[in-house]
Design a protein around this motif. Structure first.
Motif, short mmCIF file in Angstrom:
data_model
loop_
_atom_site.label_atom_id
_atom_site.label_comp_id
_atom_site.label_asym_id
_atom_site.label_seq_id
_atom_site.Cartn_x
_atom_site.Cartn_y
_atom_site.Cartn_z
N ARG A 20 1.78 -0.60 7.15
CA ARG A 20 2.06 -0.33 5.75
C ARG A 20 2.68 -1.53 5.03
N PRO A 21 3.78 -2.10 5.51
CA PRO A 21 4.38 -3.21 4.77
C PRO A 21 3.44 -4.40 4.65
N VAL A 22 2.68 -4.68 5.69
CA VAL A 22 1.78 -5.82 5.69
C VAL A 22 0.67 -5.62 4.66
N LEU A 23 0.07 -4.44 4.64
CA LEU A 23 -1.03 -4.21 3.71
C LEU A 23 -0.54 -4.07 2.28
N GLU A 24 0.61 -3.48 2.08
CA GLU A 24 1.12 -3.33 0.72
C GLU A 24 1.45 -4.68 0.09
N GLU A 25 1.75 -5.67 0.91
CA GLU A 25 1.97 -7.02 0.39
C GLU A 25 0.68 -7.60 -0.19
N HIS A 26 -0.45 -7.07 0.21
CA HIS A 26 -1.75 -7.57 -0.24
C HIS A 26 -2.44 -6.56 -1.17
N GLU A 78 -2.87 -6.52 -4.38
CA GLU A 78 -3.77 -7.12 -5.39
C GLU A 78 -5.12 -7.47 -4.77
N LEU A 79 -5.10 -8.04 -3.58
CA LEU A 79 -6.34 -8.36 -2.87
C LEU A 79 -7.12 -7.07 -2.60
N ASN A 99 -8.79 -5.90 -5.79
CA ASN A 99 -9.96 -6.71 -6.13
C ASN A 99 -11.15 -6.38 -5.23
N LEU A 100 -10.87 -6.16 -3.96
CA LEU A 100 -11.96 -5.86 -3.03
C LEU A 100 -12.53 -4.47 -3.27
N ALA A 101 -11.65 -3.49 -3.51
CA ALA A 101 -12.10 -2.11 -3.65
C ALA A 101 -12.92 -1.87 -4.92
N ILE A 138 -13.89 -4.98 3.79
CA ILE A 138 -12.50 -5.16 3.37
C ILE A 138 -11.69 -5.66 4.56
N GLN A 139 -11.92 -5.07 5.73
CA GLN A 139 -11.23 -5.47 6.96
C GLN A 139 -11.50 -6.95 7.27
N ALA A 140 -12.77 -7.36 7.13
CA ALA A 140 -13.14 -8.75 7.41
C ALA A 140 -12.48 -9.70 6.41
N SER A 141 -12.43 -9.30 5.15
CA SER A 141 -11.79 -10.13 4.13
C SER A 141 -10.30 -10.25 4.38
N LEU A 142 -9.67 -9.15 4.79
CA LEU A 142 -8.25 -9.21 5.13
C LEU A 142 -8.02 -10.17 6.30
#
Length: 145
Positions: free
Chosen positions: A89-95, A97-98, A101-103, A113-117
């Motif tokens: 959760r904390p790691v993904l919530e930091e991103h 905005e990304l 944009n992807l969604a 989305i996983q590959a872009s992350l």
């Protein structure tokens, strides 16, 4: 020692392993998966005679704390150490905005989305983690397949 640690051998085992875990934590090793790795490297025999896992470390902590459930003792912050359902959760919530944009890209998939992350240095092993994070952040999944 907890009443549900029924056998004297189990009580002794939990006490011995808890002492090792305390030593490792004092040295800065805190995540259950890291603790399991160190126990394996040190050749400390686990209860099943195979290899230590993060869940086994959690169970030892639970027995030591006197809890019947091996699921995430309340006074240990496993979410911050990378274990558990919401550990990302904390790691993904930091991103966020990304993720937004992807969604919004038509035809995007959770796998893309996983590959872009991953391209941005964020490793997420479960697609459901991405899906839950999108919903939690209120990001529309209208275009996500």
């Amino acid at each position: 020692m907890p009443s549900h640690a029924r056998h004297k051998g189990q009580v002794e085992f939990v006490g011995r392993i808890t002492a090792i875990l305390a030593e490792l934590r004092a040295a800065g090793v805190n995540a259950p998966d890291q603790l399991a790795d160190v126990l394996n490297v040190r050749a400390v025999p686990p209860p099943n005679g195979k290899r230590w896992t993060a869940l086994q470390v959690l169970r030892i902590d639970s027995l030591h704390l006197g809890r019947k459930s091996a699921r995430f003792p309340p006074n240990l912050d496993y979410a911050a150490t990378g274990v558990g359902r919401d550990a990302r959760r904390p790691v993904l919530e930091e991103h966020a905005e990304l993720l937004r944009n992807l969604a919004c890209q038509p035809g995007i998939t959770l796998a893309r989305i996983q590959a872009s992350l991953a391209d941005h240095g964020v490793e997420v092993s479960a697609l459901s983690t991405i899906s839950r994070t999108l919903k939690r952040l209120g990001i529309s999944t209208k275009y996500v397949r």
